[in-house]
Motif scaffolding. Structure first.
Motif, mmCIF file in Angstrom:
data_model
loop_
_atom_site.group_PDB
_atom_site.id
_atom_site.type_symbol
_atom_site.label_atom_id
_atom_site.label_comp_id
_atom_site.label_asym_id
_atom_site.label_seq_id
_atom_site.Cartn_x
_atom_site.Cartn_y
_atom_site.Cartn_z
ATOM 1 N N GLU A 27 0.818 -1.217 0.000
ATOM 2 C CA GLU A 27 0.000 0.000 0.000
ATOM 3 C C GLU A 27 0.852 1.268 0.000
ATOM 4 O OE1 GLU A 27 -3.594 0.342 0.945
ATOM 5 O OE2 GLU A 27 -4.089 -1.721 1.444
ATOM 6 N N MET A 28 1.969 1.245 0.750
ATOM 7 C CA MET A 28 2.729 2.472 1.006
ATOM 8 C C MET A 28 3.870 2.717 0.021
ATOM 9 S SD MET A 28 2.886 2.067 5.141
ATOM 10 C CE MET A 28 3.477 3.695 5.597
ATOM 11 N N GLY A 29 4.296 1.691 -0.696
ATOM 12 C CA GLY A 29 5.414 1.862 -1.612
ATOM 13 C C GLY A 29 6.757 1.644 -0.937
ATOM 14 N N ASP A 30 7.830 1.982 -1.665
ATOM 15 C CA ASP A 30 9.179 1.672 -1.198
ATOM 16 C C ASP A 30 9.877 2.814 -0.471
ATOM 17 O OD1 ASP A 30 9.264 -0.969 -1.940
ATOM 18 O OD2 ASP A 30 9.982 -0.521 -3.962
ATOM 19 N N ASN A 31 9.402 4.035 -0.644
ATOM 20 C CA ASN A 31 10.016 5.156 0.072
ATOM 21 C C ASN A 31 9.214 5.416 1.336
ATOM 22 O OD1 ASN A 31 12.012 5.548 -1.791
ATOM 23 N ND2 ASN A 31 10.885 7.101 -2.930
ATOM 24 N N LEU A 32 9.834 5.088 2.465
ATOM 25 C CA LEU A 32 9.161 5.202 3.750
ATOM 26 C C LEU A 32 9.920 6.177 4.644
ATOM 27 C CD1 LEU A 32 8.600 1.377 4.328
ATOM 28 C CD2 LEU A 32 6.948 3.016 3.390
ATOM 29 N N TYR A 33 9.187 6.846 5.512
ATOM 30 C CA TYR A 33 9.772 7.817 6.425
ATOM 31 C C TYR A 33 9.421 7.412 7.846
ATOM 32 C CZ TYR A 33 10.287 10.371 2.116
ATOM 33 O OH TYR A 33 10.634 10.723 0.828
ATOM 34 N N VAL A 34 10.444 7.252 8.674
ATOM 35 C CA VAL A 34 10.267 6.814 10.059
ATOM 36 C C VAL A 34 10.710 7.940 10.982
ATOM 37 C CG1 VAL A 34 10.831 5.045 11.778
ATOM 38 C CG2 VAL A 34 10.898 4.471 9.348
ATOM 39 N N THR A 35 9.928 8.190 12.021
ATOM 40 C CA THR A 35 10.312 9.203 12.993
ATOM 41 C C THR A 35 9.669 8.920 14.345
ATOM 42 O OG1 THR A 35 10.605 11.597 13.334
ATOM 43 C CG2 THR A 35 8.469 10.874 12.440
ATOM 44 N N ARG A 69 7.810 20.369 14.553
ATOM 45 C CA ARG A 69 8.677 20.226 13.372
ATOM 46 C C ARG A 69 10.037 19.656 13.765
ATOM 47 N NH1 ARG A 69 7.615 24.724 8.879
ATOM 48 N NH2 ARG A 69 5.581 25.437 9.522
ATOM 49 N N ARG A 70 10.602 20.172 14.866
ATOM 50 C CA ARG A 70 11.914 19.687 15.303
ATOM 51 C C ARG A 70 11.868 18.207 15.643
ATOM 52 N NH1 ARG A 70 12.252 24.626 18.962
ATOM 53 N NH2 ARG A 70 13.146 26.177 17.577
ATOM 54 N N ILE A 71 10.810 17.806 16.343
ATOM 55 C CA ILE A 71 10.699 16.402 16.743
ATOM 56 C C ILE A 71 10.465 15.508 15.530
ATOM 57 C CG2 ILE A 71 9.285 14.748 18.027
ATOM 58 C CD1 ILE A 71 8.805 17.126 20.043
ATOM 59 N N ILE A 72 9.489 15.884 14.699
ATOM 60 C CA ILE A 72 9.110 15.050 13.553
ATOM 61 C C ILE A 72 10.234 14.984 12.519
ATOM 62 C CG2 ILE A 72 7.463 14.743 11.652
ATOM 63 C CD1 ILE A 72 6.152 14.273 14.392
ATOM 64 N N TYR A 73 10.733 16.148 12.092
ATOM 65 C CA TYR A 73 11.742 16.169 11.021
ATOM 66 C C TYR A 73 13.158 15.929 11.528
ATOM 67 C CZ TYR A 73 7.971 17.867 8.123
ATOM 68 O OH TYR A 73 6.784 17.972 7.456
ATOM 69 N N GLY A 74 13.459 16.438 12.721
ATOM 70 C CA GLY A 74 14.808 16.276 13.261
ATOM 71 C C GLY A 74 15.166 14.830 13.540
ATOM 72 N N ASN A 75 14.143 14.001 13.749
ATOM 73 C CA ASN A 75 14.382 12.581 14.036
ATOM 74 C C ASN A 75 14.000 11.665 12.883
ATOM 75 O OD1 ASN A 75 15.230 12.464 17.012
ATOM 76 N ND2 ASN A 75 13.492 13.865 17.020
ATOM 77 N N ALA A 76 13.602 12.257 11.765
ATOM 78 C CA ALA A 76 13.118 11.451 10.641
ATOM 79 C C ALA A 76 14.268 10.844 9.851
ATOM 80 C CB ALA A 76 12.257 12.305 9.714
ATOM 81 N N THR A 77 13.996 9.667 9.332
ATOM 82 C CA THR A 77 14.935 9.016 8.418
ATOM 83 C C THR A 77 14.143 8.355 7.305
ATOM 84 O OG1 THR A 77 16.798 7.463 8.281
ATOM 85 C CG2 THR A 77 14.995 6.834 9.725
ATOM 86 N N GLU A 78 14.692 8.400 6.102
ATOM 87 C CA GLU A 78 14.052 7.742 4.964
ATOM 88 C C GLU A 78 14.603 6.326 4.872
ATOM 89 O OE1 GLU A 78 13.324 8.377 0.154
ATOM 90 O OE2 GLU A 78 14.488 9.844 1.283
ATOM 91 N N VAL A 79 13.730 5.361 4.721
ATOM 92 C CA VAL A 79 14.168 3.967 4.601
ATOM 93 C C VAL A 79 13.487 3.307 3.408
ATOM 94 C CG1 VAL A 79 14.632 3.686 7.075
ATOM 95 C CG2 VAL A 79 12.381 3.097 6.193
#
Length: 143
Positions: A27-35, A69-79
């Motif tokens: 459903e979500m595809g191959d580009n995922l963002y985790v935070t 924004r700091r929490i969500i994006y500052g800790n985000a990683t693309e997997v």
């Protein structure tokens, strides 16, 4: 647009990878963002929903959204899931979520939450269905 649901349990492997459920990948595809997410879990967004979230943040005054924004994006990683469908969970996110071995992935409509199994069980004591029905009624969700 998709609706994610269901609960899946896996174990973290020696390289800190965990299976990401095939149904969610489809459903979500191959580009995922985790935070980091609320209640001490992690969240995974697919590309489209991540962009949608970014657009919502862009419409908010920075003064009202800077901490989030700091929490969500500052800790985000693309997997991207590997050929076996595993995703790598970085050390800072594993530590935040208390993940060391057993992992629960839960579809929550537009996103997937990733929990340590112990923390998930602590946060999902749904024994009293009457209480849940009352809460749904308070929120105006008819059953």
């Amino acid at each position: 647009s998709y609706m994610l649901m269901g609960r899946y349990e896996y174990s973290l492997d020696a390289k800190s990878r965990v299976n990401f459920p095939p149904k969610f990948r489809a459903e979500m595809g191959d580009n995922l963002y985790v935070t980091k997410w609320f209640d001490g879990c992690l969240v995974v967004y697919g590309e489209w929903r991540w962009q949608s979230l970014a657009e919502k943040f862009a419409r908010l005054p920075v003064t009202k959204s800077r901490d989030l924004r700091r929490i969500i994006y500052g800790n985000a990683t693309e997997v991207q899931p590997d050929k076996q469908g595993r995703i790598l969970l970085p050390a800072n996110l594993r530590e935040y979520a208390g993940i060391d071995k057993e992992v629960v992935s839960v579809g929550v409509y537009s996103r997937v939450e990733i929990w340590s199994k112990d923390r998930y069980l602590e946060n999902s004591d749904f024994d009293d269905m009457d209480e849940i029905a009352d809460h749904m009624a308070e929120l105006g969700i008819g059953i």
